[in-house]
Design an enzyme around this catalytic site. Structure first.
Site, short mmCIF file in Angstrom:
data_model
loop_
_atom_site.label_atom_id
_atom_site.label_comp_id
_atom_site.label_asym_id
_atom_site.label_seq_id
_atom_site.Cartn_x
_atom_site.Cartn_y
_atom_site.Cartn_z
N LEU A 135 0.80 -1.23 0.00
CA LEU A 135 0.00 0.00 0.00
C LEU A 135 0.83 1.27 0.00
O LEU A 135 0.28 2.37 -0.06
CB LEU A 135 -0.94 0.02 1.21
N TYR A 136 2.15 1.14 0.10
CA TYR A 136 2.99 2.35 0.13
C TYR A 136 3.04 3.00 -1.25
O TYR A 136 2.92 2.32 -2.26
CB TYR A 136 4.41 1.99 0.58
N PRO A 137 3.21 4.34 -1.31
CA PRO A 137 3.57 5.24 -0.23
C PRO A 137 2.36 5.70 0.60
O PRO A 137 1.21 5.47 0.23
CB PRO A 137 4.19 6.43 -0.95
#
Length: 337
Positions: free
Chosen positions: A98-100
């Site tokens: 799920l980053y950033p």
């Protein structure tokens, strides 16, 4: 037999981050603390390396967090920080599907792409690469091909791992952690359990069996948990033992002095330490801590964090620890942010 699972994640400091990035954030500029440092410091030393749980991973006592890559940081800046970190003894980095942060559909996965473009010039076996599969979420289903809700089940785990490997341009990850539980637990600003939010969850055994599949296929070396409770940890350990499945080797939870922000800042000044030195020196010296994940948005901040580990007295002298304990008596839980 006694089961030992070390902690993997502690505090974030970019600038001095007083709350976990996944919760409400409070920021204090480092420039506010330019007073002369007068505390006794150790001579520059090398980072230490520790065995991560029951794995064969020898991990540096600092892990580089990457959640700003692709949002606060450009690809060039990310590469500069990655190179500086590994040139100075860090051998592990932490990412997530799920980053950033903050999570956005249009930037989802960009952190992994920045890591991949740097990783192609590095010997893969010299980099400990940790990533995370998302827990239950009704807001982040856009990261799956056909899902309305994210769950920690076989379908979601497989899609998560395969997409992560593709973005990272690697055949395997060294550590895969469940980012937060599939079941309801109070997280991200919640402090107390709300029984009205209870929901049916994927059984622990089913989660472990799904993780075992990607381990057996050579796509994941080890597994762990994040934002997990003592109950969840023990259920995973028990289920693995009973079913003969791979055991979790890490816990990546928040842990920081900085809940009592101003009190610790004043205490740091008393002992001639900066807030960064106090915060990182404290977690460095905890006997249950294997590696502290630090975040940075510049090479300068990263250098400050690494220097805090290497130049402050190891361990802290008794008078520093006594003052920390005195504050701790009023603010009991450094893990609640």
């Amino acid at each position: 037999n006694t089961t030992k699972i070390p902690s993997f994640k502690v505090a974030h400091h970019t600038p001095l981050r007083l709350c976990n990035a996944k919760r409400t954030q409070i920021w204090v500029k480092r420039s506010c603390f330019n007073s002369t440092i007068t505390a006794k410091v150790a001579q520059q030393s090398d980072l230490q390396y520790r065995k991560l749980g029951d794995s064969d991973l020898q991990i540096s006592e600092i892990t580089l967090g990457t959640m700003t890559f692709g949002e606060q940081n450009t690809e060039k800046e990310a590469h500069e920080m990655l190179s500086y970190a590994f040139e100075h003894g860090i051998n592990a980095l932490d990412t997530a599907e799920l980053y950033p942060i903050p999570m956005k559909k249009e930037t989802s996965g960009r952190t992994d792409l920045y890591i991949a473009s740097w990783l192609k010039s590095q010997p893969r076996d010299k980099v400990i690469l940790a990533t995370k599969v998302s827990g239950y979420s009704e807001r982040s289903a856009h990261i799956r091909d056909n899902a309305k809700v994210l769950r920690v089940d076989a379908v979601n785990i497989r899609e998560s791992v395969e997409k992560s490997l593709k973005r990272l341009n690697t055949d395997y990850v060294d550590l895969l952690q469940i980012h937060w539980p599939d079941r309801y637990v109070p997280l991200f600003g919640e402090y107390f359990y709300d029984s009205s939010k209870w929901r049916p969850s994927i059984p622990f055994v089913e989660q472990l069996k799904a993780l075992q599949e990607v381990i057996d296929e050579g796509k994941v070396r080890y597994i762990g948990v994040s934002n997990e409770t003592s109950y969840g940890v023990m259920e995973f350990v028990h289920a693995a033992r009973v079913e003969g499945l791979s055991k979790i080797v890490s816990i990546q939870n928040s842990y920081s002095l900085l809940e009592a922000t101003m009190q610790y800042i004043e205490m740091a000044k008393k002992h001639g330490l900066s807030p960064v030195q106090l915060a990182l020196g404290f977690v460095r010296d905890r006997p249950f801590m294997t590696s502290s994940i630090i975040g940075a948005t510049s090479v300068e901040q990263l250098k400050e964090d690494i220097d805090a580990f290497l130049t402050t007295q190891r361990p802290f002298p008794p008078e520093v620890m006594e003052d920390i304990e005195a504050i701790f008596k009023r603010y009991k839980d450094p893990a609640i942010l």
